[in-house]
Write a protein that holds these residues in place. Structure first.
Motif, PDB file in Angstrom:
ATOM      1  N   GLN A 150       1.029  -1.090  -0.034  1.00 19.78           N
ATOM      2  CA  GLN A 150      -0.052  -0.163  -0.108  1.00 19.78           C
ATOM      3  C   GLN A 150       0.647   1.200  -0.294  1.00 19.78           C
ATOM      4  N   ASP A 151       1.558   2.198  -1.056  1.00 20.32           N
ATOM      5  CA  ASP A 151       1.947   3.037  -1.204  1.00 20.32           C
ATOM      6  C   ASP A 151       1.261   3.767  -3.108  1.00 20.32           C
ATOM      7  N   LEU A 152       1.830   4.982  -2.859  1.00 19.62           N
ATOM      8  CA  LEU A 152       1.332   5.469  -4.288  1.00 19.62           C
ATOM      9  C   LEU A 152       1.770   5.043  -5.026  1.00 19.62           C
ATOM     10  N   SER A 153       2.697   4.539  -5.294  1.00 19.28           N
ATOM     11  CA  SER A 153       3.511   3.997  -6.366  1.00 19.28           C
ATOM     12  C   SER A 153       2.160   2.486  -6.570  1.00 19.28           C
ATOM     13  N   HIS A 154       1.963   1.646  -6.035  1.00 18.90           N
ATOM     14  CA  HIS A 154       0.849   1.214  -6.844  1.00 18.90           C
ATOM     15  C   HIS A 154      -0.177   1.504  -6.469  1.00 18.90           C
ATOM     16  N   LEU A 155      -0.782   2.078  -6.122  1.00 18.23           N
ATOM     17  CA  LEU A 155      -2.015   3.087  -6.220  1.00 18.23           C
ATOM     18  C   LEU A 155      -2.468   3.693  -7.723  1.00 18.23           C
ATOM     19  N   PHE A 156      -1.623   4.291  -8.161  1.00 16.26           N
ATOM     20  CA  PHE A 156      -1.154   4.918  -8.982  1.00 16.26           C
ATOM     21  C   PHE A 156      -1.500   3.346 -10.569  1.00 16.26           C
ATOM     22  N   ASP A 157      -0.509   2.370 -10.342  1.00 16.19           N
ATOM     23  CA  ASP A 157      -0.645   1.486 -10.841  1.00 16.19           C
ATOM     24  C   ASP A 157      -2.372   0.972 -10.538  1.00 16.19           C
ATOM     25  N   GLN A 158      -2.476   0.811  -9.691  1.00 15.55           N
ATOM     26  CA  GLN A 158      -4.535   0.665  -9.745  1.00 15.55           C
ATOM     27  C   GLN A 158      -4.496   1.487 -10.622  1.00 15.55           C
ATOM     28  N   LEU A 159      -4.192   3.173 -11.275  1.00 17.25           N
ATOM     29  CA  LEU A 159      -5.021   3.396 -11.751  1.00 17.25           C
ATOM     30  C   LEU A 159      -4.607   3.443 -13.438  1.00 17.25           C
ATOM     31  N   GLY A 160      -4.154   3.026 -13.177  1.00 14.65           N
ATOM     32  CA  GLY A 160      -3.716   2.847 -14.426  1.00 14.65           C
ATOM     33  C   GLY A 160      -2.194   4.340 -15.241  1.00 14.65           C
ATOM     34  N   LEU A 161      -1.989   4.439 -13.929  1.00 15.63           N
ATOM     35  CA  LEU A 161      -0.956   5.978 -14.399  1.00 15.63           C
ATOM     36  C   LEU A 161       0.582   5.080 -14.322  1.00 15.63           C
ATOM     37  N   ASP A 162       0.977   6.104 -15.122  1.00 12.19           N
ATOM     38  CA  ASP A 162       2.813   5.883 -15.131  1.00 12.19           C
ATOM     39  C   ASP A 162       2.825   5.756 -13.272  1.00 12.19           C
ATOM     40  N   ASN A 163       3.941   4.495 -12.817  1.00 14.48           N
ATOM     41  CA  ASN A 163       3.859   4.833 -10.842  1.00 14.48           C
ATOM     42  C   ASN A 163       5.120   5.346 -10.956  1.00 14.48           C
ATOM     43  N   SER A 164       6.181   5.641 -11.901  1.00 16.02           N
ATOM     44  CA  SER A 164       7.735   6.413 -10.953  1.00 16.02           C
ATOM     45  C   SER A 164       8.150   7.379 -10.520  1.00 16.02           C
ATOM     46  N   GLU A 165       8.429   7.361  -9.274  1.00 12.21           N
ATOM     47  CA  GLU A 165       8.777   8.341  -8.617  1.00 12.21           C
ATOM     48  C   GLU A 165       8.168   9.709  -9.025  1.00 12.21           C
ATOM     49  N   GLN A 166       9.855  10.161 -10.459  1.00  6.77           N
ATOM     50  CA  GLN A 166       8.797  11.206 -10.735  1.00  6.77           C
ATOM     51  C   GLN A 166       7.960  12.055 -11.498  1.00  6.77           C
ATOM     52  N   SER A 167       7.482  10.582 -11.813  1.00  8.73           N
ATOM     53  CA  SER A 167       6.066  10.557 -12.701  1.00  8.73           C
ATOM     54  C   SER A 167       4.741  11.239 -11.490  1.00  8.73           C
ATOM     55  N   ILE A 168       4.791  10.313  -9.969  1.00  9.61           N
ATOM     56  CA  ILE A 168       3.671  10.607  -9.634  1.00  9.61           C
ATOM     57  C   ILE A 168       3.749  11.678  -8.367  1.00  9.61           C
ATOM     58  N   ASN A 169       5.278  12.601  -8.334  1.00 10.51           N
ATOM     59  CA  ASN A 169       5.760  14.200  -8.770  1.00 10.51           C
ATOM     60  C   ASN A 169       5.079  14.762  -9.374  1.00 10.51           C
ATOM     61  N   THR A 170       5.612  14.527 -10.863  1.00  6.04           N
ATOM     62  CA  THR A 170       5.357  15.792 -11.455  1.00  6.04           C
ATOM     63  C   THR A 170       3.541  15.991 -11.877  1.00  6.04           C
ATOM     64  N   PHE A 171       2.567  14.345 -11.710  1.00  9.05           N
ATOM     65  CA  PHE A 171       1.178  14.339 -11.333  1.00  9.05           C
ATOM     66  C   PHE A 171       0.597  15.539 -10.278  1.00  9.05           C
ATOM     67  N   ILE A 172       1.492  15.294  -8.809  1.00  9.97           N
ATOM     68  CA  ILE A 172       1.510  15.594  -8.464  1.00  9.97           C
ATOM     69  C   ILE A 172       0.999  17.404  -8.024  1.00  9.97           C
ATOM     70  N   ALA A 173       1.687  17.836  -8.924  1.00  6.23           N
ATOM     71  CA  ALA A 173       2.760  19.486  -9.098  1.00  6.23           C
ATOM     72  C   ALA A 173       1.766  19.549 -10.427  1.00  6.23           C
ATOM     73  N   ASN A 174       1.403  18.508 -11.122  1.00  2.66           N
ATOM     74  CA  ASN A 174       0.480  18.941 -12.497  1.00  2.66           C
ATOM     75  C   ASN A 174      -0.946  19.451 -11.968  1.00  2.66           C
ATOM     76  N   HIS A 175      -1.903  18.511 -11.321  1.00  3.27           N
ATOM     77  CA  HIS A 175      -2.721  19.244 -10.906  1.00  3.27           C
ATOM     78  C   HIS A 175      -3.491  19.226  -9.818  1.00  3.27           C
ATOM     79  N   THR A 176      -4.700  19.821  -9.830  1.00  2.00           N
ATOM     80  CA  THR A 176      -5.301  20.773  -8.353  1.00  2.00           C
ATOM     81  C   THR A 176      -6.696  20.415  -8.024  1.00  2.00           C
ATOM     82  N   VAL A 177      -7.607  19.613  -7.566  1.00  2.53           N
ATOM     83  CA  VAL A 177      -8.558  19.401  -7.023  1.00  2.53           C
ATOM     84  C   VAL A 177      -9.456  20.585  -5.912  1.00  2.53           C
TER      85      VAL A 177
END
Length: 75
Positions: free
Chosen positions: A6-33
């Motif tokens: 249970q970590d962000l990498s595996h959550l992103f994998d479950q969501l079908g997204l690139d789950n590398s640390e860099q991709s996760i950081n970029t996703f979070i930096a580029n998206h706002t709810v």
């Protein structure tokens, strides 16, 4: 019993997204709810991702704590 870590990498994998640390950081930096929008209603998710997020929270599934963490990071 699901033993998926249970970590962000595996959550992103479950969501079908690139789950590398860099991709996760970029996703979070580029998206706002926005404050008045539920995470699962954000316009950057596809229908499948929205369903996964909504169901996991409603069912208090194993992913719910990580989803809450991601939600906080996207605010």
């Amino acid at each position: 019993m699901d033993t998926t870590p249970q970590d962000l990498s595996h959550l992103f994998d479950q969501l079908g997204l690139d789950n590398s640390e860099q991709s996760i950081n970029t996703f979070i930096a580029n998206h706002t709810v926005p404050a008045n929008v539920l995470l699962c209603q954000a316009d950057f998710w596809n229908d499948s991702q929205k369903s996964f997020l909504k169901e996991a929270i409603e069912e208090d599934a194993q992913w719910s704590e990580l989803i809450d963490h991601l939600d906080a990071q996207l605010r």
